[in-house]
Design a protein around this motif. Structure first.
Motif, mmCIF file in Angstrom:
data_model
loop_
_atom_site.group_PDB
_atom_site.id
_atom_site.type_symbol
_atom_site.label_atom_id
_atom_site.label_comp_id
_atom_site.label_asym_id
_atom_site.label_seq_id
_atom_site.Cartn_x
_atom_site.Cartn_y
_atom_site.Cartn_z
ATOM 1 N N ALA A 42 0.578 -1.186 0.063
ATOM 2 C CA ALA A 42 0.057 0.052 -0.159
ATOM 3 C C ALA A 42 0.819 1.190 -0.064
ATOM 4 N N GLN A 43 2.230 1.206 0.907
ATOM 5 C CA GLN A 43 3.043 2.397 0.867
ATOM 6 C C GLN A 43 3.588 2.528 -0.372
ATOM 7 N N TYR A 44 3.981 1.289 -0.953
ATOM 8 C CA TYR A 44 4.560 1.307 -2.347
ATOM 9 C C TYR A 44 3.717 2.275 -3.378
ATOM 10 N N ARG A 69 14.694 2.668 12.228
ATOM 11 C CA ARG A 69 15.785 2.038 11.611
ATOM 12 C C ARG A 69 15.787 0.646 11.204
ATOM 13 N N GLY A 70 15.930 0.166 9.830
ATOM 14 C CA GLY A 70 15.883 -1.235 9.177
ATOM 15 C C GLY A 70 14.385 -1.410 8.788
ATOM 16 N N ALA A 71 13.339 -0.549 8.970
ATOM 17 C CA ALA A 71 12.282 -1.006 8.428
ATOM 18 C C ALA A 71 11.804 -1.203 7.022
ATOM 19 N N GLY A 72 13.007 -0.456 6.200
ATOM 20 C CA GLY A 72 12.852 -0.519 4.988
ATOM 21 C C GLY A 72 12.504 0.639 3.988
ATOM 22 N N LYS A 73 12.627 1.972 4.813
ATOM 23 C CA LYS A 73 12.234 3.194 4.097
ATOM 24 C C LYS A 73 12.985 3.479 3.026
ATOM 25 N N THR A 74 14.474 3.312 3.098
ATOM 26 C CA THR A 74 15.327 3.680 1.635
ATOM 27 C C THR A 74 15.084 2.417 0.797
ATOM 28 N N MET A 75 14.942 1.515 1.096
ATOM 29 C CA MET A 75 14.501 0.306 0.078
ATOM 30 C C MET A 75 13.269 0.606 -0.666
ATOM 31 N N LEU A 76 12.023 1.085 0.197
ATOM 32 C CA LEU A 76 10.941 1.334 -0.439
ATOM 33 C C LEU A 76 11.300 2.482 -1.427
ATOM 34 N N ILE A 215 4.190 8.574 5.201
ATOM 35 C CA ILE A 215 3.926 7.277 5.051
ATOM 36 C C ILE A 215 4.546 6.514 6.166
ATOM 37 N N HIS A 216 3.994 5.757 7.129
ATOM 38 C CA HIS A 216 4.598 5.058 7.932
ATOM 39 C C HIS A 216 4.856 3.318 7.769
ATOM 40 N N LEU A 217 5.952 3.479 8.071
ATOM 41 C CA LEU A 217 6.425 2.032 8.029
ATOM 42 C C LEU A 217 6.722 1.358 9.421
ATOM 43 N N LEU A 218 5.955 0.385 9.758
ATOM 44 C CA LEU A 218 6.041 -0.130 11.016
ATOM 45 C C LEU A 218 6.066 -1.739 10.905
ATOM 46 N N SER A 219 6.991 -2.097 11.686
ATOM 47 C CA SER A 219 7.365 -3.598 11.342
ATOM 48 C C SER A 219 6.192 -4.619 11.964
ATOM 49 N N SER A 220 5.634 -5.310 11.198
ATOM 50 C CA SER A 220 4.558 -6.327 11.798
ATOM 51 C C SER A 220 4.821 -7.593 11.700
#
Length: 434
Positions: A42-44, A69-76, A215-220
């Protein structure tokens, strides 16, 4: 023909292992982006649509990508930019400027970097500008096409966005958001940060010009998915040249993932950090132990790699101390026990050390005061002890109050591993009365 094919299919074991290490190292170092980011579809989609509107229709936008950190913000963001660049219109039009709060520590260096990345050094030349806004407006004006009817869209990516908020008057942020809001030129501002309270850092005038899109990236992630990630990261694809070796390797990885001791180690890593970068570091250490003599990863390799990852760097530092410095650390430990963690000074530590010497018949640990002071200063340089905040600089060095930065368990563990530690020093450390 079939014989040659069979010969080509089975590579020498050494060559297979070299190829495995190369493939997996590239994977662990995250040089290859995934085809589609997992778990953030969805964020993508949201970010891709937003940047496409800027790149193709010239619509100005601003957005913040927030997550630990490490949630994948830069990768996204990289996946979105890669897929966006595949479109012909975007390829010709979109210009990118990447700034980092760690590198561009003030607005002047940020402006120089913007000029450099937009290749406008020759245009700016020796011009003198009255203000930051004037300079930025000139740069964006220079990007307009020949007919001056439209400009090239520019994407500004601000990594460590929260650090830009600490710049004087937040001039860079104010001007970027002002341009994006007033549609002077088509620009998109994408901030990447790990601080959830980042909007509280912005001044009122800056905040009012920001679109408030986040845009929030939270690890689930759960542990089962984490184990699956280990399996996918270590397994070889069907395209590997030697099919037989690939099957054996994948069978070995499956056995590894089903091992109870391995599961316990991975559970410990999962509980301490869900960051894939720390997982990749663990797997990289395992991979380095693979050789021709041992062509698969064994549970013992993972246990050893885990021990290295969780190694206490501060406690390891104690192994390199001299006997005198170690004795001073033990004296500080006893003072902490007696005075329940109250600050101490060199004089108190030296007196405690003297008590230990008086109980010994031999005087092999007799040191002069300047030598003890030098050892004490070395402990401070190693940051094993630190001055109490607000302690007066005018106080003599031997009376300056200090605190210990080590835990008692760290000291005792280090003593057990200390090479050729004298027995009486160990006994003194374990004694309750000091």
């Amino acid at each position: 023909m079939s014989k040659r094919k069979a010969r080509d299919a089975h590579l020498p074991i050494g060559e297979c292992i070299t190829q495995v290490q190369q493939i997996l190292r590239e994977r662990f170092c995250e040089r290859l982006l995934p085809d589609r980011p997992e778990g953030v579809e969805a964020q993508y989609k949201h970010l891709l649509e937003l940047l496409r509107r800027t790149a193709i229709h010239g619509e100005s936008n601003s957005v913040l990508i927030v997550g630990p950190r490490g949630a994948g913000k830069t990768m996204l963001l990289q996946c979105v930019l890669r897929d966006l660049q595949k479109e012909e219109k975007v390829q010709k039009n979109l210009l990118q400027v990447h700034l980092s709060g760690l590198l561009q520590t003030d607005d002047r260096t940020a402006l120089k970097e913007i000029t450099r990345q937009l290749h406008l050094e020759n245009v700016v030349g020796d011009k003198v500008f009255g203000s930051f806004a004037e300079n930025l407006a000139f740069l964006l004006e220079a990007l307009k096409k020949g007919n001056r009817s439209s400009s090239c869209p520019v994407l500004f990516v601000l990594d460590e966005f929260d650090l830009f908020a600490h710049h004087k008057n937040q001039t860079l942020l104010y001007n970027l958001f002002d341009v994006s809001q007033s549609a002077q030129a088509p620009i998109a501002v994408v901030g990447v940060t790990c601080r959830l309270d980042v909007l509280e850092l912005l001044e009122k005038r800056v905040k009012s010009r920001f679109s408030h899109r986040q845009i929030h990236l939270l690890s689930s992630l759960n542990f089962t998915q984490y184990l699956e990630r280990v399996w996918t990261q270590l397994s070889l694809l069907d395209s590997f040249p030697d099919k037989k070796f690939a099957q054996e390797w994948n069978a070995g990885v499956k056995t590894l993932c089903e091992d109870k001791s391995v599961e316990e180690v991975l559970q410990r890593h999962f509980n301490s950090s869900k960051d894939f970068r720390s997982l990749h570091m663990l797997l990289m250490l395992c991979l380095s132990r693979v050789s021709v003599a041992k062509p698969t990863i064994k549970p013992a390799d993972l246990l050893e790699a885990s021990r290295m990852c969780f190694a206490d760097a501060t406690a390891n530092m104690l192994h390199g101390l001299s006997i005198l410095e170690l004795c001073l650390v033990i004296a500080i430990k006893h003072l902490n026990d007696v005075y329940e963690g109250e600050p101490f000074n060199l004089q108190m530590v030296h007196n405690e050390f003297k008590k230990f010497l008086h109980r010994k018949s031999n005087s092999m640990y007799n040191f002069e005061q300047p030598v003890v002071m030098k050892a004490f200063e070395h402990l401070q340089q190693l940051e094993l002890i630190r001055p109490v905040d607000g302690s007066s600089a005018k106080v003599q060095r031997e009376y300056q109050l200090m605190r210990l930065t080590l835990d008692h368990s760290q000291i005792m563990d280090a003593l057990q591993k200390y090479p050729q530690c004298p027995t009486d020093v160990k006994q003194w450390a374990m004694s309750a009365f000091g």
